[in-house]
Design a protein around this motif. Structure first.
Motif, PDB file in Angstrom:
ATOM      1  N   TYR A  49     108.022 -66.518-100.037  1.00 32.30           N
ATOM      2  CA  TYR A  49     108.655 -67.786 -99.675  1.00 32.30           C
ATOM      3  C   TYR A  49     109.583 -68.237-100.802  1.00 32.30           C
ATOM      4  O   TYR A  49     109.612 -67.661-101.890  1.00 32.30           O
ATOM      5  N   VAL A  50     110.317 -69.327-100.501  1.00 31.03           N
ATOM      6  CA  VAL A  50     111.113 -69.950-101.547  1.00 31.03           C
ATOM      7  C   VAL A  50     110.196 -70.329-102.702  1.00 31.03           C
ATOM      8  O   VAL A  50     109.112 -70.887-102.492  1.00 31.03           O
ATOM      9  N   ASN A  75     123.147 -64.658-101.998  1.00 32.56           N
ATOM     10  CA  ASN A  75     122.553 -65.816-102.659  1.00 32.56           C
ATOM     11  C   ASN A  75     122.119 -65.500-104.079  1.00 32.56           C
ATOM     12  O   ASN A  75     121.289 -64.608-104.298  1.00 32.56           O
ATOM     13  N   VAL A  77     119.865 -65.967-107.294  1.00 32.43           N
ATOM     14  CA  VAL A  77     118.509 -66.478-107.518  1.00 32.43           C
ATOM     15  C   VAL A  77     118.320 -66.697-109.010  1.00 32.43           C
ATOM     16  O   VAL A  77     119.137 -66.290-109.835  1.00 32.43           O
ATOM     17  N   LYS A  90     113.311 -65.503-109.409  1.00 34.50           N
ATOM     18  CA  LYS A  90     112.634 -66.446-108.504  1.00 34.50           C
ATOM     19  C   LYS A  90     113.572 -66.794-107.352  1.00 34.50           C
ATOM     20  O   LYS A  90     114.746 -67.086-107.553  1.00 34.50           O
ATOM     21  N   ILE A  91     112.988 -66.786-106.116  1.00 33.97           N
ATOM     22  CA  ILE A  91     113.732 -67.172-104.928  1.00 33.97           C
ATOM     23  C   ILE A  91     113.961 -68.676-104.958  1.00 33.97           C
ATOM     24  O   ILE A  91     113.030 -69.460-105.151  1.00 33.97           O
ATOM     25  N   VAL A  92     115.229 -69.094-104.773  1.00 32.92           N
ATOM     26  CA  VAL A  92     115.563 -70.515-104.813  1.00 32.92           C
ATOM     27  C   VAL A  92     115.875 -71.008-103.406  1.00 32.92           C
ATOM     28  O   VAL A  92     116.057 -70.222-102.466  1.00 32.92           O
ATOM     29  N   GLU A  93     115.925 -72.318-103.263  1.00 31.22           N
ATOM     30  CA  GLU A  93     116.208 -72.945-101.975  1.00 31.22           C
ATOM     31  C   GLU A  93     117.551 -72.442-101.439  1.00 31.22           C
ATOM     32  O   GLU A  93     118.529 -72.303-102.167  1.00 31.22           O
ATOM     33  N   THR A  95     118.046 -69.471-100.079  1.00 33.96           N
ATOM     34  CA  THR A  95     118.103 -68.004-100.056  1.00 33.96           C
ATOM     35  C   THR A  95     117.517 -67.491 -98.749  1.00 33.96           C
ATOM     36  O   THR A  95     116.464 -67.955 -98.306  1.00 33.96           O
ATOM     37  N   THR A  96     118.187 -66.531 -98.134  1.00 30.21           N
ATOM     38  CA  THR A  96     117.640 -65.854 -96.957  1.00 30.21           C
ATOM     39  C   THR A  96     117.504 -64.371 -97.273  1.00 30.21           C
ATOM     40  O   THR A  96     118.022 -63.873 -98.270  1.00 30.21           O
ATOM     41  N   VAL A 117     112.741 -63.150 -97.262  1.00 29.37           N
ATOM     42  CA  VAL A 117     112.377 -64.534 -97.582  1.00 29.37           C
ATOM     43  C   VAL A 117     111.733 -65.160 -96.348  1.00 29.37           C
ATOM     44  O   VAL A 117     112.370 -65.290 -95.291  1.00 29.37           O
TER      45      VAL A 117
END
Length: 676
Positions: A49-50, A75, A77, A90-93, A95-96, A117
């Motif tokens: 997940y995000v 995107n 990250v 880290k996956i950020v808001e 991101t798909t 994601v």
């Protein structure tokens, strides 16, 4: 280290010097300048997940977090940490799902690792990375089951969303490739969210292939068949495996495959090799690209003919330039364009194909020795058996003709009847009757011959031309291209063969101009004008100023930028003369002289001529008039004789006792008067 920190400091600070002292107290400097190569070996985990973190392992990442950029699809990250072989991101808001890419100091690695994601629409797969307009393309992933009205799927070149096929499902949706779509990116937006598509370079929109015909309607077993058309081998944006292209020959219920040559096949031409065991006969050809079977307006008829046979060669050894004949069977309809002959790796010129014979010329650049002949007709290798082994005989070669004892320049030598010329080279033989020498197309008498030297006398009928030598066992005469020859007669103007840059407009030496573009240095002339500043060596006067193509005169002058007085100022050039009588003429265009000036011939190449002892220092001289009006030309000339071949010099010398005096020449002429 291989540590990236040290390597990238080279980029930032140009180089890294590490110093040490040897046991002899000598300083040793090591320059470390190798560029690191970034590699990615693994990404784990590949789902989250995000806010989820994932680790990228590989090499040469360095330890400078700010120099690293990680992307999932389009995107960026967050980079949490960086070590030389490990990056945590880290996956950020926003991101798909998408492919992971790594950029270190501008060096980008695009991977095939797809991070999925969770918690929002994500595309993790696409059924095909290429397709024709109207083809259905399936996108797979998760959280996709939203109304079609919330989607916007734009192919490159389109402004309207692609047409959907059926309804969207949670794990997939299907669209058609739009009619006006172009190769490139596919942008997918779902409920206002930009969703990554797992393509590195983009989607390829194919165009339907066409076949316009065959390059040749017949060929041989083992030869080639070539099909013309368009869109036969389009380039794909993504690197994927595709079906092999096919060229099939159909005869009744029998289908035979020709092997497509991918190295020669292009978007407009398919080249395939016929099987060696295909039987002669009539066939219909079909073509399939990697994406479709290509329809044709009419059947492509191709005839497989009985393979040619070489029965004999005219010789198994020859010289360079000789003709070689292949005696053949089954070559009806063959033209020179269909034939390729190689001596080793050197291609031979095909002279003709006539009757049952193929005639070629042994390449002139071959070295003496043994080589293997290869014969191809319509791309088919034709067996030569033992005839394939060929011997290139040592070929006579002319390396030079001695012209030092003749009047000459770089391209022309002047000779007289009965003058003896000496040709040097190799492999001439020693038998005079085996050699015929011509000069300007006229036969000459050979005085003597060795394996490396031929001496001959210039015939009476000679006018002008090159030297060629014909040897008894060689088909083609060998021509010496290094020099042309011309007959020399009394009263011939030899200026252009002996002098350089001898008449207006004179050519400047370089681009340096002085005195507001009025003066330049003359090419091929030595100038001693008494100047010690920027005017030293200047003797070419331009009119109009600034136009370096308008060198009207060579001049010696006082004042106007030159010294106020001049003693033994000189403008001259070195010339090579042979025994004989000559006349040197000079066209004087303007003089105002206080003192004396001479047109003169120096006894050697350094023009050691002085005005106060002109009689003893010059081989010959004539005084220049002290006053010649502007725009008036007076010719001065002097005759002289030389008794040995060597370097002399010609030019003018002046002593000017007052300021603003000058002597100017606009041309020089040298005439050969003959011998006593």
């Amino acid at each position: 280290m291989k540590k990236i920190l040290n390597s990238y400091l080279i980029t930032l600070f140009c180089f890294l010097l590490l110093s040490a002292c040897s046991k002899d107290d000598e300083t040793v400097v090591v320059l470390n300048g190798e560029d690191p190569v970034v590699t990615v070996e693994n990404v784990t985990p590949l789902v989250g997940y995000v806010g989820a973190e994932f680790t990228i392992t590989g090499t040469e990442f360095g330890m400078m977090k700010d120099a690293v950029e990680i992307r999932v699809g389009d995107n960026p990250v967050e980079v949490v940490s960086c070590e030389d072989n490990s990056i945590v991101a880290k996956i950020v808001e926003g991101t798909t799902s998408g492919k992971v890419s790594v950029d270190v100091f501008g060096q980008t690695v695009n991977t095939d690792f797809v991070f999925d994601v969770l918690g929002q629409p994500g595309i993790t797969g696409i059924s095909s990375v290429y397709g024709f307009s109207g083809d259905e393309i399936v996108f797979t992933g998760h959280d996709l089951g939203i109304s079609k009205s919330a989607y916007k799927v734009l192919f490159t070149g389109t402004e309207e969303s692609a047409e959907f096929v059926g309804n969207t499902e949670n794990e997939k949706f299907t669209v058609k490739v739009p009619e006006n779509a172009q190769s490139g990116k596919i942008n997918v937006e779902i409920s206002g969210i930009q969703v990554n598509v797992p393509l590195t370079n983009g989607f390829t929109v194919l165009k339907h292939a066409t076949v316009s015909g065959l390059v040749a309607g017949e060929g041989y077993p083992g030869g080639v068949i070539s099909v013309k058309g368009s869109e036969l081998k389009p380039a794909l944006l993504e690197d994927v495996e595709v079906q092999p292209m096919k060229v099939l020959l159909v005869q009744g219920d029998k289908t035979i495959s020709a092997e497509v040559d991918g190295t020669q096949t292009t978007n407009e031409l398919v080249v395939a090799k016929l099987p060696e065991d295909i039987q002669p006969g009539d066939y219909v050809v079909t073509v399939s690209t990697s994406f479709e079977e290509v329809a044709t307006d009419a059947p492509l008829a191709f005839k497989v003919k009985e393979k040619p046979v070489v029965t004999s060669l005219s010789a198994n050894s020859a010289h360079n330039g000789d003709e070689l004949i292949f005696n053949c069977e089954h070559i009806d309809g063959v033209t020179a364009e269909n034939v390729e002959v190689l001596f080793g790796e050197t291609k031979a010129e095909v002279i003709s194909v006539a009757g049952n014979q193929i005639t070629v010329k042994v390449p002139s650049q071959l070295e003496a020795g043994n080589c293997t002949i290869t014969l191809k007709i319509n791309g088919a290798d034709i067996a030569l058996g033992s005839s394939a082994e060929f011997t290139v005989l040592p070929t006579p070669k002319i390396t030079a003709v001695d012209v030092q004892k003749f009047l000459h320049n770089e391209t022309m030598a002047l000779v007289k009847t009965e003058d003896e010329l000496v040709i040097t080279g190799e492999n001439f033989g020693t038998e005079p009757t085996d050699v015929t020498v011509q000069i300007g197309g006229k036969a000459a008498t050979v005085s003597s011959i060795t394996d490396s030297e031929i001496k001959f006398k210039v015939p009476q009928e000679f006018s002008e031309g090159r030297i060629s030598v014909t040897f008894a066992d060689i088909d083609v005469p060998i021509e010496y291209t290094g020099m042309n020859f011309k007959s020399l007669s009394p009263n011939d103007d030899i200026s252009k063969y002996v002098l350089k840059n001898y008449k207006a407009p004179f050519i400047p030496d370089g681009d340096d101009m002085q005195k507001s573009g009025e003066w330049m240095k003359p090419l091929n002339w030595i100038v001693e004008n008494g100047a010690t500043d920027v005017m030293a060596g200047f003797a070419l006067q331009l009119n109009p100023r600034g136009d370096k193509t308008a060198g009207k005169v060579l001049a010696l002058q006082t004042e106007w930028g030159f010294p106020a007085k001049k003693t033994n100022g000189k403008v001259y050039q070195k010339v090579a003369l042979v025994p004989g009588r000559y006349r040197l003429s000079g066209a004087v265009t303007q003089t105002v002289i206080s003192g004396v000036a001479y047109l003169a011939v120096g006894k050697d190449g350094d023009f050691a001529v002085t005005t106060n002892a002109i009689g003893s220092t010059a081989l010959a001289s004539i005084e220049v008039p002290v006053s010649v009006a502007e725009n008036v030309t007076e010719t001065v000339e002097v005759e002289f004789e030389v008794t040995e071949a060597k370097d002399y010099s010609i030019g003018f010398v002046a002593t000017l006792n007052a300021e603003k005096k000058y002597v100017k020449f606009q041309s020089f002429t040298l005439t050969y008067l003959g011998e006593e």
